[in-house]
Design a protein around this motif. Structure first.
Motif, short mmCIF file in Angstrom:
data_model
loop_
_atom_site.label_atom_id
_atom_site.label_comp_id
_atom_site.label_asym_id
_atom_site.label_seq_id
_atom_site.Cartn_x
_atom_site.Cartn_y
_atom_site.Cartn_z
N SER A 67 0.86 -1.18 0.00
CA SER A 67 0.00 0.00 0.00
C SER A 67 0.90 1.24 0.00
N PHE A 68 0.53 2.24 -0.83
CA PHE A 68 1.35 3.46 -0.83
C PHE A 68 0.50 4.70 -1.09
N TYR A 69 1.07 5.85 -0.76
CA TYR A 69 0.38 7.14 -0.75
C TYR A 69 0.78 7.96 -1.97
N ILE A 70 -0.22 8.54 -2.65
CA ILE A 70 0.05 9.40 -3.80
C ILE A 70 -0.69 10.72 -3.58
N ARG A 71 0.05 11.78 -3.53
CA ARG A 71 -0.57 13.10 -3.33
C ARG A 71 -1.35 13.55 -4.57
N ALA A 72 -2.30 14.45 -4.34
CA ALA A 72 -3.14 14.98 -5.42
C ALA A 72 -2.27 15.56 -6.52
N ARG A 73 -2.69 15.34 -7.76
CA ARG A 73 -2.01 15.86 -8.95
C ARG A 73 -0.52 15.51 -8.97
N SER A 74 -0.20 14.30 -8.51
CA SER A 74 1.20 13.84 -8.47
C SER A 74 1.30 12.44 -9.05
N ASN A 75 2.52 12.04 -9.35
CA ASN A 75 2.81 10.69 -9.81
C ASN A 75 3.75 10.04 -8.81
N ALA A 76 3.62 8.73 -8.66
CA ALA A 76 4.52 8.00 -7.77
C ALA A 76 4.67 6.58 -8.30
N THR A 77 5.79 5.96 -7.95
CA THR A 77 6.07 4.59 -8.39
C THR A 77 6.35 3.72 -7.17
N LEU A 78 5.64 2.60 -7.13
CA LEU A 78 5.86 1.58 -6.10
C LEU A 78 6.76 0.52 -6.71
N ARG A 79 7.90 0.29 -6.09
CA ARG A 79 8.86 -0.69 -6.58
C ARG A 79 8.84 -1.91 -5.65
N GLY A 80 9.27 -3.04 -6.17
CA GLY A 80 9.38 -4.22 -5.33
C GLY A 80 8.15 -5.12 -5.33
N VAL A 81 7.34 -5.07 -6.38
CA VAL A 81 6.15 -5.91 -6.45
C VAL A 81 6.57 -7.32 -6.87
N GLN A 82 6.20 -8.32 -6.07
CA GLN A 82 6.51 -9.70 -6.37
C GLN A 82 5.64 -10.22 -7.51
N ASP A 83 6.11 -11.27 -8.18
CA ASP A 83 5.31 -11.91 -9.22
C ASP A 83 3.99 -12.40 -8.63
N GLY A 84 2.96 -12.33 -9.44
CA GLY A 84 1.64 -12.79 -9.00
C GLY A 84 0.56 -11.92 -9.61
N THR A 85 -0.68 -12.23 -9.28
CA THR A 85 -1.83 -11.48 -9.76
C THR A 85 -2.42 -10.71 -8.60
N TYR A 86 -2.67 -9.42 -8.83
CA TYR A 86 -3.12 -8.52 -7.77
C TYR A 86 -4.42 -7.83 -8.14
N ARG A 87 -5.29 -7.68 -7.16
CA ARG A 87 -6.44 -6.78 -7.30
C ARG A 87 -5.97 -5.44 -6.76
N ILE A 88 -6.40 -4.36 -7.42
CA ILE A 88 -5.95 -3.02 -7.05
C ILE A 88 -7.12 -2.24 -6.48
N PHE A 89 -6.97 -1.78 -5.24
CA PHE A 89 -7.95 -0.94 -4.56
C PHE A 89 -7.35 0.43 -4.37
N TYR A 90 -8.21 1.46 -4.34
CA TYR A 90 -7.69 2.78 -3.99
C TYR A 90 -8.77 3.59 -3.28
N THR A 91 -8.30 4.48 -2.46
CA THR A 91 -9.18 5.39 -1.74
C THR A 91 -8.63 6.80 -1.93
N THR A 92 -9.53 7.77 -2.04
CA THR A 92 -9.12 9.17 -2.13
C THR A 92 -9.83 9.93 -1.02
N GLY A 93 -9.26 11.05 -0.64
CA GLY A 93 -9.89 11.87 0.39
C GLY A 93 -8.95 12.94 0.91
#
Length: 155
Positions: free
Chosen positions: A70-96
């Motif tokens: 899980s990682f944090y992305i500020r409004a109107r910004s880009n970010a990269t999460l590194r270190g994702v293991q092989d596998g299939t993932y469902r992606i959830f997100y929340t804003t507020g």
């Protein structure tokens, strides 16, 4: 005439009353790209997120029934999460707004969504998977999302 003794007693009583008020909950805005949870990390995959919304976001990857990253992305910004293991993932997100570090969620204007398609990560000897997601509807975009009940959101 005002008694100084009575005035001092009133000031002391006021100070005691103020001291018993509950402390305001700590609200902190994590840095852009800050990893908030790292349960399954150490892979070669990357997830790039473009947050084109006016509110901060938290993106959460779930593999099987287990919250992975899980990682944090500020409004109107880009970010990269590194270190994702092989596998299939469902992606959830929340804003507020007003992210609570103790509750690990937004305390105001929170929305909860998930991408309808899963992301598959696979590493070979010569390549690793890199996905890019945009959290703002895009013309020609190919990813649909659905609302999630807050109680069903991986926390």
């Amino acid at each position: 005439m005002i008694s100084l003794r009575a005035l001092a007693g009133a000031i002391l009583a006021s100070a005691l009353l103020l001291g018993t008020a509950p402390a305001a909950e700590a609200v902190a805005r994590p840095g852009n790209g800050k990893v908030l949870y790292s349960g399954l990390s150490g892979g070669e995959g990357h997830l790039k997120v473009k947050n084109g919304t006016t509110r901060d976001a938290v993106v959460t990857l779930v593999r099987g029934k287990q919250k992975a990253l899980s990682f944090y992305i500020r409004a109107r910004s880009n970010a990269t999460l590194r270190g994702v293991q092989d596998g299939t993932y469902r992606i959830f997100y929340t804003t507020g707004t007003h992210f609570s570090t103790s509750k690990k969620r937004f305390t105001r204007s929170a929305t909860y969504r998930r991408f309808d398609s899963s992301l598959r990560y696979r590493t070979t000897s010569s390549s690793a998977t890199i996905w890019t997601l945009t959290l703002k509807p895009a013309i020609g975009g190919n990813a649909t999302t659905s609302g999630v009940d807050p109680k069903d959101f991986p926390s």
